[in-house]
Scaffold this motif. Structure first.
Motif, PDB file in Angstrom:
ATOM      1  N   PRO A  98     -22.414  49.711  30.369  1.00 24.46           N
ATOM      2  CA  PRO A  98     -21.600  49.312  29.213  1.00 24.46           C
ATOM      3  C   PRO A  98     -20.144  49.024  29.578  1.00 24.46           C
ATOM      4  O   PRO A  98     -19.567  48.026  29.129  1.00 24.46           O
ATOM      5  CB  PRO A  98     -21.707  50.505  28.261  1.00 24.46           C
ATOM      6  N   GLY A  99     -19.538  49.852  30.406  1.00 24.98           N
ATOM      7  CA  GLY A  99     -18.158  49.628  30.834  1.00 24.98           C
ATOM      8  C   GLY A  99     -18.016  48.342  31.630  1.00 24.98           C
ATOM      9  O   GLY A  99     -17.043  47.603  31.489  1.00 24.98           O
ATOM     10  N   PHE A 100     -19.012  48.058  32.460  1.00 23.98           N
ATOM     11  CA  PHE A 100     -19.025  46.829  33.256  1.00 23.98           C
ATOM     12  C   PHE A 100     -19.032  45.620  32.325  1.00 23.98           C
ATOM     13  O   PHE A 100     -18.232  44.694  32.487  1.00 23.98           O
ATOM     14  CB  PHE A 100     -20.265  46.835  34.157  1.00 23.98           C
ATOM     15  N   LEU A 101     -19.928  45.629  31.340  1.00 22.01           N
ATOM     16  CA  LEU A 101     -20.020  44.490  30.416  1.00 22.01           C
ATOM     17  C   LEU A 101     -18.775  44.354  29.549  1.00 22.01           C
ATOM     18  O   LEU A 101     -18.324  43.236  29.269  1.00 22.01           O
ATOM     19  CB  LEU A 101     -21.274  44.620  29.549  1.00 22.01           C
ATOM     20  N   ARG A 102     -18.203  45.474  29.118  1.00 26.57           N
ATOM     21  CA  ARG A 102     -16.945  45.399  28.347  1.00 26.57           C
ATOM     22  C   ARG A 102     -15.834  44.776  29.183  1.00 26.57           C
ATOM     23  O   ARG A 102     -15.021  44.002  28.672  1.00 26.57           O
ATOM     24  CB  ARG A 102     -16.532  46.786  27.857  1.00 26.57           C
ATOM     25  N   SER A 103     -15.774  45.081  30.473  1.00 25.02           N
ATOM     26  CA  SER A 103     -14.765  44.483  31.347  1.00 25.02           C
ATOM     27  C   SER A 103     -14.988  42.981  31.509  1.00 25.02           C
ATOM     28  O   SER A 103     -14.037  42.204  31.482  1.00 25.02           O
ATOM     29  CB  SER A 103     -14.783  45.150  32.727  1.00 25.02           C
ATOM     30  N   ILE A 123     -14.216  40.516  41.006  1.00 24.24           N
ATOM     31  CA  ILE A 123     -13.795  41.912  40.913  1.00 24.24           C
ATOM     32  C   ILE A 123     -13.899  42.352  39.458  1.00 24.24           C
ATOM     33  O   ILE A 123     -13.337  41.712  38.566  1.00 24.24           O
ATOM     34  CB  ILE A 123     -12.352  42.077  41.418  1.00 24.24           C
ATOM     35  N   VAL A 124     -14.640  43.434  39.220  1.00 25.27           N
ATOM     36  CA  VAL A 124     -14.830  43.961  37.874  1.00 25.27           C
ATOM     37  C   VAL A 124     -14.349  45.409  37.843  1.00 25.27           C
ATOM     38  O   VAL A 124     -15.007  46.300  38.369  1.00 25.27           O
ATOM     39  CB  VAL A 124     -16.315  43.894  37.440  1.00 25.27           C
ATOM     40  N   PRO A 125     -13.168  45.648  37.228  1.00 25.50           N
ATOM     41  CA  PRO A 125     -12.667  47.018  37.105  1.00 25.50           C
ATOM     42  C   PRO A 125     -13.291  47.712  35.900  1.00 25.50           C
ATOM     43  O   PRO A 125     -13.492  47.096  34.860  1.00 25.50           O
ATOM     44  CB  PRO A 125     -11.160  46.827  36.912  1.00 25.50           C
ATOM     45  N   LEU A 126     -13.596  48.985  36.059  1.00 28.55           N
ATOM     46  CA  LEU A 126     -14.143  49.781  34.964  1.00 28.55           C
ATOM     47  C   LEU A 126     -13.129  50.840  34.568  1.00 28.55           C
ATOM     48  O   LEU A 126     -12.217  51.137  35.341  1.00 28.55           O
ATOM     49  CB  LEU A 126     -15.447  50.455  35.386  1.00 28.55           C
ATOM     50  N   PRO A 127     -13.269  51.403  33.384  1.00 28.60           N
ATOM     51  CA  PRO A 127     -12.365  52.488  32.999  1.00 28.60           C
ATOM     52  C   PRO A 127     -12.415  53.607  34.033  1.00 28.60           C
ATOM     53  O   PRO A 127     -13.448  53.883  34.628  1.00 28.60           O
ATOM     54  CB  PRO A 127     -12.924  52.958  31.651  1.00 28.60           C
ATOM     55  N   GLY A 128     -11.293  54.224  34.230  1.00 25.72           N
ATOM     56  CA  GLY A 128     -11.219  55.259  35.255  1.00 25.72           C
ATOM     57  C   GLY A 128     -10.816  54.624  36.570  1.00 25.72           C
ATOM     58  O   GLY A 128     -10.019  53.694  36.619  1.00 25.72           O
ATOM     59  N   ASP A 129     -11.410  55.074  37.630  1.00 26.65           N
ATOM     60  CA  ASP A 129     -11.033  54.591  38.960  1.00 26.65           C
ATOM     61  C   ASP A 129     -12.175  53.845  39.634  1.00 26.65           C
ATOM     62  O   ASP A 129     -12.278  53.852  40.854  1.00 26.65           O
ATOM     63  CB  ASP A 129     -10.627  55.794  39.815  1.00 26.65           C
TER      64      ASP A 129
END
Length: 151
Positions: A98-103, A123-129
């Motif tokens: 889900p975080g990947f798709l939201r990004s 490059i796909v950043p996700l929430p957090g690190d």
């Protein structure tokens, strides 16, 4: 934002469905249920539905229409393969989907060119690190990949 726990393939499909509604993207889902139907169970005996431990493996393939072209294959082992405009990200944990798709749909995903090693990277950043980075193999960037390019 804390990462949601997605214990099953169906929970992940529901989370993807919510993201599709939020971003106005249509989706289609194909389910493969049973040890004889899932892609990683090639050694399962013919007509064997359950795993040796008695569980019923569930795999799903989700296609999200529009731009960018995205597909997600959710595996019973708890990981996924996400393809964005032909660029494949292997072994993404199911909880990170889900975080990947939201990004991706939220405009955080970028392409970046490098001289060494040469090539373009998505490059796909996700929430957090957490960040996922894959080489774009096709030298001709799609319009969406070109639009998300950063210097």
């Amino acid at each position: 934002m804390e990462k949601a726990r997605l214990p099953t393939t169906e929970a992940a499909v529901q989370a993807i469905r919510e993201i599709a509604v939020r971003f106005g993207v249509s989706m289609s889902v194909t389910d493969d249920i049973g040890a004889d139907r899932t892609s990683r169970r090639t050694s399962a005996e013919l007509f064997t539905v359950f795993d040796p431990d008695g569980s019923l493996p569930h795999e799903a393939f989700v296609e999200l229409a529009g731009s960018p072209a995205v597909s997600v294959r959710l595996f019973p082992e708890g990981d996924a393969r996400i393809t964005v405009e032909g660029v494949e990200f292997h072994d993404v944990p199911r909880d990170s989907v889900p975080g990947f798709l939201r990004s991706v749909y939220g405009g955080l995903a970028t392409t970046k060119g490098r001289l060494f090693p040469p090539g373009q990277w998505l490059i796909v950043p996700l929430p957090g690190d957490e960040t996922y980075k894959e080489l774009v193999l096709d030298s001709n960037l799609t319009p969406w990949l070109a639009r998300s390019a950063r210097p």
